[in-house]
Scaffold this active site. Structure first.
Site, mmCIF file in Angstrom:
data_model
loop_
_atom_site.group_PDB
_atom_site.id
_atom_site.type_symbol
_atom_site.label_atom_id
_atom_site.label_comp_id
_atom_site.label_asym_id
_atom_site.label_seq_id
_atom_site.Cartn_x
_atom_site.Cartn_y
_atom_site.Cartn_z
ATOM 1 N N GLY A 1 37.882 33.306 33.259
ATOM 2 C CA GLY A 1 38.774 35.130 33.072
ATOM 3 C C GLY A 1 37.242 35.397 32.538
ATOM 4 O O GLY A 1 36.139 35.411 32.129
ATOM 5 N N HIS B 1 38.896 42.596 25.418
ATOM 6 C CA HIS B 1 37.573 42.768 25.682
ATOM 7 C C HIS B 1 37.640 44.990 25.771
ATOM 8 O O HIS B 1 37.163 45.230 26.066
ATOM 9 C CB HIS B 1 37.368 42.693 27.030
ATOM 10 C CG HIS B 1 36.430 40.880 26.652
ATOM 11 N ND1 HIS B 1 35.076 41.260 26.211
ATOM 12 C CD2 HIS B 1 37.140 39.535 27.148
ATOM 13 C CE1 HIS B 1 34.820 39.530 26.280
ATOM 14 N NE2 HIS B 1 35.371 38.568 26.704
ATOM 15 N N GLN C 1 32.083 42.699 30.078
ATOM 16 C CA GLN C 1 31.357 41.727 30.529
ATOM 17 C C GLN C 1 29.998 41.995 30.908
ATOM 18 O O GLN C 1 28.570 41.004 30.728
ATOM 19 C CB GLN C 1 31.716 40.887 30.274
ATOM 20 C CG GLN C 1 33.273 40.139 28.776
ATOM 21 C CD GLN C 1 33.495 38.712 29.183
ATOM 22 O OE1 GLN C 1 34.604 38.444 30.328
ATOM 23 N NE2 GLN C 1 33.570 38.088 28.566
ATOM 24 N N HIS D 1 43.012 37.365 26.087
ATOM 25 C CA HIS D 1 41.779 37.568 26.036
ATOM 26 C C HIS D 1 40.944 38.954 26.980
ATOM 27 O O HIS D 1 40.240 39.642 26.141
ATOM 28 C CB HIS D 1 41.636 36.154 26.142
ATOM 29 C CG HIS D 1 39.772 36.063 25.772
ATOM 30 N ND1 HIS D 1 39.442 34.821 25.092
ATOM 31 C CD2 HIS D 1 38.725 36.720 26.602
ATOM 32 C CE1 HIS D 1 37.799 34.955 25.012
ATOM 33 N NE2 HIS D 1 37.470 36.250 26.595
ATOM 34 N N GLU D 2 41.442 38.825 28.071
ATOM 35 C CA GLU D 2 40.921 39.341 28.637
ATOM 36 C C GLU D 2 40.790 40.691 28.405
ATOM 37 O O GLU D 2 40.224 42.236 28.638
ATOM 38 C CB GLU D 2 40.960 39.329 30.303
ATOM 39 C CG GLU D 2 40.520 37.727 30.843
ATOM 40 C CD GLU D 2 38.999 37.810 30.080
ATOM 41 O OE1 GLU D 2 38.001 38.803 30.296
ATOM 42 O OE2 GLU D 2 38.983 36.569 29.709
HETATM 43 NI NI NI Z 1 35.578 36.957 27.366
#
Ligand code: NI
Length: 177
Positions: free
Chosen positions: A45, A140, A50, A136-137
């Protein structure tokens, strides 16, 4: 195009990202770059921040092993609209926090509303590793990292380790350059 992945700590990883207004060629190009960067890393992912892009876009592919067909998914403006009471624990990692893994507990299944690569609104249920990954993504996109679920001592230890890693990497780059 493979882009470079930001390493924690970085102020861009702590920002709340802006929604995507509409899915045009620019967003599709970003999604393609994200998938390519994620597969190259390799990871399951990746979120746009990021790569230093503060837009609400994530990509995933949790199919593992040579027997399974790849299953790339691109999600713009993803939103958890339903989460199970049942929880699941998973040892998480993150491409922005290399070689660090820790157990995180999250809902075992979630329903996510999002806009796909074609600009169509979708709803989809995620279970198991896919549930962990999508949550989790999405974190972000809200400036949250999996280490934020850990105690402050552990988080500080990991952060100083990452600072050291970044110093080493920039030293190597300077020597190579
Ligand atoms: Ni991550």
């Amino acid at each position: 195009m493979i882009r470079s992945i930001l390493i924690h700590p970085d102020p861009r990883l702590k920002k709340v990202c802006a929604p995507v207004a509409n899915i045009g060629d620019d967003v599709r190009a970003l999604m393609d770059d994200m998938l390519q960067t994620m597969y190259d890393a390799p990871g399951i992912g990746l979120a746009a921040p990021q790569l230093g892009v503060l837009s609400r876009v994530i990509v995933m592919d949790c199919a593992k092993g040579e027997d399974e067909e790849p299953e790339p998914i691109c999600l713009a403006n993803p939103e958890v609209i339903l989460a199970s009471d049942e929880l699941r624990e998973h040892e998480e990692g993150c491409l922005s926090i290399p070689e660090i893994y820790a157990m995180v507990t999250r809902p075992a299944s979630v329903r996510v509303r999002y806009v796909d690569r074609e600009g169509t609104e979708q709803e989809r249920d995620f279970e198991g590793i896919r549930s962990t990954c999508v949550q989790h993504e999405i974190d972000h996109l809200n400036g949250k990292l999996f280490i934020d679920y850990l105690g402050s001592m552990r988080r500080q230890m990991i952060t100083s380790k990452m600072k050291k890693l970044k110093r080493e990497r920039s030293r190597i780059r300077a020597e190579a350059g």
